[in-house]
Design an enzyme around this catalytic site. Structure first.
Site, short mmCIF file in Angstrom:
data_model
loop_
_atom_site.label_atom_id
_atom_site.label_comp_id
_atom_site.label_asym_id
_atom_site.label_seq_id
_atom_site.Cartn_x
_atom_site.Cartn_y
_atom_site.Cartn_z
N ARG A 88 27.69 -40.61 -6.02
CA ARG A 88 27.08 -39.23 -5.78
C ARG A 88 26.22 -38.82 -6.78
O ARG A 88 25.05 -38.27 -6.89
CB ARG A 88 27.94 -38.26 -5.18
CG ARG A 88 28.59 -38.60 -4.00
CD ARG A 88 27.59 -38.77 -2.78
NE ARG A 88 28.18 -39.24 -1.48
CZ ARG A 88 27.98 -40.48 -1.11
NH1 ARG A 88 27.04 -41.33 -1.98
NH2 ARG A 88 28.41 -40.95 -0.05
N GLU A 91 23.21 -41.01 -6.87
CA GLU A 91 22.42 -40.52 -5.87
C GLU A 91 21.55 -39.32 -6.22
O GLU A 91 20.47 -39.27 -6.05
CB GLU A 91 23.07 -40.36 -4.56
CG GLU A 91 22.36 -40.03 -3.41
CD GLU A 91 23.21 -39.44 -2.21
OE1 GLU A 91 22.99 -40.09 -1.14
OE2 GLU A 91 24.60 -39.17 -2.53
N SER A 114 19.83 -35.32 -25.38
CA SER A 114 20.78 -35.92 -26.20
C SER A 114 22.44 -35.91 -25.15
O SER A 114 22.48 -35.03 -24.70
CB SER A 114 21.22 -35.26 -27.46
OG SER A 114 22.22 -36.09 -27.93
#
Length: 151
Positions: A88, A91, A114
């Site tokens: 997820r 995604e 960073s």
């Protein structure tokens, strides 16, 4: 033993002892996300803190220098994560990564966030439609320095 073998022992010992990641983090006065990542092999744990954790988990003391060593970071078992929770995040970055990148450049300039000078926080937020997971990435902005590039 290898770092990976100690990681397996850590996970098993934590479960067997009924300890939470938060309890382990509290014992060494470190953030829970950092401590969890460190115990899963992503950060070196200073020897004094490693000794506390090894004691809590009843691990062999030979784990201390292994936990204190700088690990090989990153890496997942597959190029595209298959674990549903990790997928997820993958995604979400596929969908929103481009927009986040554009907005970083628009608001900060040419550079990156960073992941070294960085913190992450995970919170549970009650919501009428079901609890929400709130993840905050907090990374220092690092501008690209093209002026010092070799010509």
């Amino acid at each position: 033993m290898t770092r990976e073998e100690f990681t397996e022992e850590i996970v098993a010992a934590r479960l067997a002892k009924g300890l939470t990641w938060q309890e382990l983090a509290d014992a060494i006065d470190r953030p829970v996300v950092w401590t969890t990542a460190a115990l899963l092999g992503q950060h070196p744990i200073p020897a004094e803190q490693a000794a506390v954790l090894v004691g809590m988990l009843d691990l062999d003391e030979s784990a201390i220098p292994v936990l204190a060593a700088v690990p090989m970071r990153g890496g997942l078992p597959t190029a595209v994560p298959t674990d549903p929770t990790i997928y997820r995040f993958y995604e979400a970055l596929q969908v929103y990564g481009g927009a986040i990148k554009e907005l970083i450049h628009e608001q900060f300039g040419d550079g990156i966030m960073s992941a070294i000078n960085f913190s992450v926080c995970l919170e549970k937020k009650p919501h009428p439609a079901g609890d929400r997971v709130v993840v905050t990435f907090d990374g220092k902005f690092l501008p690209y320095d093209w002026t010092s590039a070799a010509t």
